[in-house]
Design a protein around this motif. Structure first.
Motif, PDB file in Angstrom:
ATOM      1  N   GLU A 178       0.828  -1.213   0.000  1.00 29.72           N
ATOM      2  CA  GLU A 178       0.000   0.000   0.000  1.00 29.72           C
ATOM      3  C   GLU A 178       0.864   1.267   0.000  1.00 29.72           C
ATOM      4  O   GLU A 178       0.583   2.215  -0.724  1.00 29.72           O
ATOM      5  CB  GLU A 178      -0.934   0.002   1.210  1.00 29.72           C
ATOM      6  N   ALA A 199      -4.140  -5.632  -5.086  1.00 32.99           N
ATOM      7  CA  ALA A 199      -3.131  -4.632  -4.742  1.00 32.99           C
ATOM      8  C   ALA A 199      -1.893  -4.784  -5.628  1.00 32.99           C
ATOM      9  O   ALA A 199      -1.345  -3.787  -6.102  1.00 32.99           O
ATOM     10  CB  ALA A 199      -2.746  -4.742  -3.266  1.00 32.99           C
ATOM     11  N   GLU A 221       1.050   4.127  -2.980  1.00 30.88           N
ATOM     12  CA  GLU A 221       0.833   5.535  -2.629  1.00 30.88           C
ATOM     13  C   GLU A 221       2.034   6.398  -3.046  1.00 30.88           C
ATOM     14  O   GLU A 221       1.875   7.460  -3.636  1.00 30.88           O
ATOM     15  CB  GLU A 221       0.590   5.657  -1.128  1.00 30.88           C
TER      16      GLU A 221
END
Length: 116
Positions: free
Chosen positions: A12, A94, A16
């Motif tokens: 994650e 993801a 980002e």
């Protein structure tokens, strides 16, 4: 369990950071993230090609070789999307998102440096 959670958080944070770098057209902080992924993937069987390409990407960024950067980002994006097929559930989505973000980054770098 905590290792899975840690890898999820790592994924994650990378997505980002990549998205922020793409928006700002900057490679700032990429070496730290690349080093972290090299370390993480070195411990997993079947990711040696990606690890090798990450090492080459780190060098290309340091050398400010835009053509190599976008070529490697594109290759890594495609390899990451393929790797997502081996992952389960949320992790699959993801990893696929990471691959697509790498592909998006390659297009941006290509646009910035021009195609030879």
């Amino acid at each position: 369990m905590s290792e899975t959670k840690s890898e999820e958080q790592h994924l994650e944070k990378t997505i980002e950071a990549l998205e922020n770098s793409i928006e700002k057209e900057s490679a700032t902080g990429s070496s730290t993230s690349i080093n972290s992924w090299i370390k993480t993937l070195s411990d997993h069987k079947g990711y040696q090609t990606i690890v090798h390409d990450l090492e080459k990407l780190k060098d290309a960024i340091a050398d400010k070789d835009g053509k190599k950067v976008y070529t490697l980002l594109e290759k890594l994006g495609n390899e990451t999307v393929k790797a997502a097929e081996k992952a389960d559930g949320k992790e699959n989505a993801a990893i696929k998102k990471l691959g697509k973000t790498l592909l998006k980054g390659s297009k941006l770098v290509e646009k910035l440096v021009g195609k030879e």
